[in-house]
Enzyme design. Sequence first.
Site, PDB file in Angstrom:
ATOM      1  N   GLU A  17       0.878  -1.151  -0.115  1.00 55.08           N
ATOM      2  CA  GLU A  17      -0.026  -0.120  -0.048  1.00 55.08           C
ATOM      3  C   GLU A  17       1.096   1.329  -0.045  1.00 55.08           C
ATOM      4  OE1 GLU A  17      -3.069   0.541  -0.471  1.00 55.08           O
ATOM      5  OE2 GLU A  17      -3.531  -1.624  -0.810  1.00 55.08           O
ATOM      6  N   TYR A  23      -6.174   6.023   5.373  1.00 53.58           N
ATOM      7  CA  TYR A  23      -6.343   5.220   4.092  1.00 53.58           C
ATOM      8  C   TYR A  23      -5.493   3.830   4.055  1.00 53.58           C
ATOM      9  CZ  TYR A  23      -6.210   2.971  -0.311  1.00 53.58           C
ATOM     10  OH  TYR A  23      -6.539   2.174  -1.626  1.00 53.58           O
ATOM     11  N   ASP A  27      -9.516   6.579  -0.931  1.00 49.04           N
ATOM     12  CA  ASP A  27      -8.474   7.297  -1.670  1.00 49.04           C
ATOM     13  C   ASP A  27      -9.161   8.259  -2.892  1.00 49.04           C
ATOM     14  OD1 ASP A  27      -8.935   5.382  -3.542  1.00 49.04           O
ATOM     15  OD2 ASP A  27      -6.650   4.762  -3.878  1.00 49.04           O
TER      16      ASP A  27
END
Length: 359
Positions: A50, A133, A151
């Site tokens: 991520e 996030y 996002d």
Amino acid sequence: MAKTQEHGAFTPSEIDLEKLGRALAKWFGAHARDLSFRATRDPYAIWVSEIMAQQTQIATVERYFRGFMARFPTVKDLAQAREDDVLAAWSGLGYYRRARLLHRGAQHVASELHGRIPASAEALREIPGIGPYTAGAISSIAFDQPSPLVDGNVARVVSRLRGLREPGEQDAKSKAHWEFVAKLLRVESPRILAQALMELGALVCTPRTPACEQCPLRSQCSAYATQSTGQIPSPKVRAQSPVEMWWAIVIVCRQQVWMQQRPSTGLLAGMWTPPLLSRTPKERKPSTRALAKIVEGFGAKEVAIGNDVRHVFSHRIWEVRVATLRSSQKPKTTGDGVWYESGGEIPGGIPSLTKKVLG
Ligand code: SF4
């Protein structure tokens, strides 16, 4: 289905979330890309992927992820690594601050959390470098918890679904988006739905030309129903990034290039580049006096002016003109530096700017 607002927007209560979630999960099962970081439920691996995926194309993440995981297979390995080695493994991905924060986060997990990555988004947010996030992504994908994540991609999908036309409502930070996604993730496996939303935003509900005819959500999509995908989200007026101009002084001797390490703060902190000199638009060559400060008594007389390299950072642009000096003898140099052979590695890492400069 009724639409309540004057522009045809659906409120969350008018969208059948059960139906939406089932359609999304089914679509993901049939269309998800086969990516190496999707094959794992290891929270550390998901965290790494991520962070890599921020500001970076998935194909690039896919190229770097395996190498990084092979080098630092566990959060403990990363915590114990030297920062120079972490930056070297990150080399070429850009936005090196991410790598430093990831490293710091791993050290926090190792020292404060006994090496265990927590499952809840709230606890994940306590780790340096993990924002809302990333916390939602790790919690939902690794631990299957209904922790929302929004996002730019997800915000676009939700804004279009709901027909939201106000820029403030479309923002990824909008509380309404986070609440909507939190409800949606409860419909089916959060792990599947979180990834499905991200994937739909990346593959189908794209910024410019969404492939609505292939979208599993179109029967409930406001923007599709009102043919307003071009207006949602509202086109952004981008502020122009400032441009800085540089000379890259490439001193070549016996297939090696003289490199200097950037300062430990600022752009490309701690990375290696050829010496950089600030340049004005009218300068045709770097000044002799400025060159002399970099290299003392270099034998080469000719300075060959090469291509311009444009390098875009998140908030500024560098235009770098390459000036090459060839010498048969290694000149005396002032300041710290190393002789570097193309393709090699230096602790601290070679940024893609240097790779572009060296061609
Ligand atoms: S129907 Fe079109 S606009 Fe609506 S969510 Fe799907 S791709 Fe996006």
